[in-house]
Scaffold this motif. Structure first.
Motif: not given
Length: 181
Positions: A57-86
């Protein structure tokens, strides 16, 4: 003295079977060879391990993207190139991820893997287009569910007009231009 790696989130958005994951893994290999920390946050793996139980659903897709974005930002903030094919089909979901990165002063690049649906349906890596055509599934992004293409991505890749290596090289060139590779 060690050099601090500059991290970044590189979000590859596009239709199913556009080539996002293939390009991400190709680029990750190149970055690692050059000595960078790189991780691929594969959308299918994330759905299995981090977003299990979410539907499409639109809501579930938004939640999924938000979760992935959180993890990606955490990795990126710690010096990792986070490649997100989503896929991340909705512009407002991608914008929320961009804003989160901006709030944390973390680099976020949006890459549109702009492969036409006609090409994606022929590639049909996971058999989704065939299942949709047979009436076995519905809600397929770009067919019977919306996909809001980025209006001004940092890079647009026409993966149907070049090789995977050429696509990854174009993305590497963007990272180099931005001082990230």
């Amino acid at each position: 003295m060690s050099v601090t790696e500059t991290g970044a989130t590189i979000w590859l958005t596009g239709l199913p079977s556009a080539g996002k994951t293939t390009i991400a893994y190709e680029l990750a290999g190149r970055l690692r060879t050059e000595g960078h920390k790189a991780e691929v946050l594969d959308g299918d793996e994330i759905r299995e391990f981090l977003s299990a139980g979410l539907g499409f659903s639109r809501e579930d897709r938004h939640t999924n993207v938000a979760r992935i974005g959180f993890v990606a930002e955490l990795l990126a903030a710690n010096g990792v190139k986070a490649l997100v094919p989503v896929i991340a089909p909705y512009a407002d979901s991608r914008e929320a991820v961009r804003k989160r990165h901006a709030a944390e002063s973390t680099t976020y690049l949006e890459v549109h893997v702009a492969t036409p649906v006609e090409v994606c349906s022929v590639r049909d890596v996971k058999g989704l287009y065939a299942k949709q055509a047979a009436g076995e599934i519905s809600g397929l992004t770009g067919v019977d569910d919306p996909y809001e293409a980025p209006e001004s991505p940092d890079l647009r890749i026409e993966s149907h007009q070049q090789t995977v290596q050429e696509s990854a090289a174009a993305l590497h060139a963007l990272l180099t231009e931005r001082g990230l590779a």
